[in-house]
Design a protein around this motif. Sequence first.
Motif, PDB file in Angstrom:
ATOM      1  N   VAL A   1       7.521  -1.778   5.090  1.00  0.00           N
ATOM      2  CA  VAL A   1       6.607  -0.674   5.417  1.00  0.00           C
ATOM      3  C   VAL A   1       5.163  -1.164   5.377  1.00  0.00           C
ATOM      4  O   VAL A   1       4.360  -0.852   6.265  1.00  0.00           O
ATOM      5  CB  VAL A   1       6.827   0.514   4.450  1.00  0.00           C
ATOM      6  CG1 VAL A   1       5.739   1.554   4.602  1.00  0.00           C
ATOM      7  CG2 VAL A   1       8.195   1.140   4.677  1.00  0.00           C
ATOM      8  N   ARG A   2       4.819  -1.951   4.351  1.00  0.00           N
ATOM      9  CA  ARG A   2       3.455  -2.468   4.238  1.00  0.00           C
ATOM     10  C   ARG A   2       3.132  -3.396   5.414  1.00  0.00           C
ATOM     11  O   ARG A   2       2.057  -3.343   5.997  1.00  0.00           O
ATOM     12  CB  ARG A   2       3.293  -3.201   2.908  1.00  0.00           C
ATOM     13  CG  ARG A   2       1.949  -3.820   2.688  1.00  0.00           C
ATOM     14  CD  ARG A   2       0.810  -2.875   2.853  1.00  0.00           C
ATOM     15  NE  ARG A   2       0.588  -2.073   1.678  1.00  0.00           N
ATOM     16  CZ  ARG A   2      -0.388  -1.187   1.599  1.00  0.00           C
ATOM     17  NH1 ARG A   2      -1.205  -0.997   2.607  1.00  0.00           N
ATOM     18  NH2 ARG A   2      -0.533  -0.465   0.527  1.00  0.00           N
ATOM     19  N   THR A   3       4.092  -4.244   5.811  1.00  0.00           N
ATOM     20  CA  THR A   3       3.896  -5.142   6.946  1.00  0.00           C
ATOM     21  C   THR A   3       3.707  -4.350   8.237  1.00  0.00           C
ATOM     22  O   THR A   3       2.826  -4.665   9.043  1.00  0.00           O
ATOM     23  CB  THR A   3       5.092  -6.105   7.078  1.00  0.00           C
ATOM     24  OG1 THR A   3       5.205  -6.866   5.881  1.00  0.00           O
ATOM     25  CG2 THR A   3       4.918  -7.042   8.261  1.00  0.00           C
ATOM     26  N   ASP A   4       4.515  -3.307   8.422  1.00  0.00           N
ATOM     27  CA  ASP A   4       4.366  -2.466   9.613  1.00  0.00           C
ATOM     28  C   ASP A   4       2.998  -1.799   9.650  1.00  0.00           C
ATOM     29  O   ASP A   4       2.362  -1.716  10.705  1.00  0.00           O
ATOM     30  CB  ASP A   4       5.469  -1.405   9.659  1.00  0.00           C
ATOM     31  CG  ASP A   4       6.839  -1.993   9.962  1.00  0.00           C
ATOM     32  OD1 ASP A   4       6.903  -3.158  10.411  1.00  0.00           O
ATOM     33  OD2 ASP A   4       7.838  -1.281   9.741  1.00  0.00           O
ATOM     34  N   ALA A   5       2.537  -1.323   8.504  1.00  0.00           N
ATOM     35  CA  ALA A   5       1.220  -0.684   8.448  1.00  0.00           C
ATOM     36  C   ALA A   5       0.115  -1.687   8.774  1.00  0.00           C
ATOM     37  O   ALA A   5      -0.839  -1.369   9.494  1.00  0.00           O
ATOM     38  CB  ALA A   5       0.994  -0.068   7.069  1.00  0.00           C
TER      39      ALA A   5
END
Length: 89
Positions: free
Chosen positions: A32-36
Amino acid sequence: MTAVQRSLDDLDRSLGLLEKDLDASSLDMRRVRTDANHLRESFALLRGTRPVDRPPVEKVTIPDTPYDASLWSGAEDDEGLGARDRRAP
């Protein structure tokens, strides 16, 4: 553009709060952090600039000591807690 940037900043803050509650090193949280981060970078490319360095978050220390009870005296009527001599309907 400003609204999208504000939304990305809000997403980043929300993810920071979520990471405090969940295991920040878990695979799902890292995804999720990478996608953000990819969203932020893609938007920066769309704007024609590179991602803006975010200022450090100011930390506020909240003491563990109990609140002073005198803060609550006399506040029953004006805080929606009800009056001492009356009952709720």
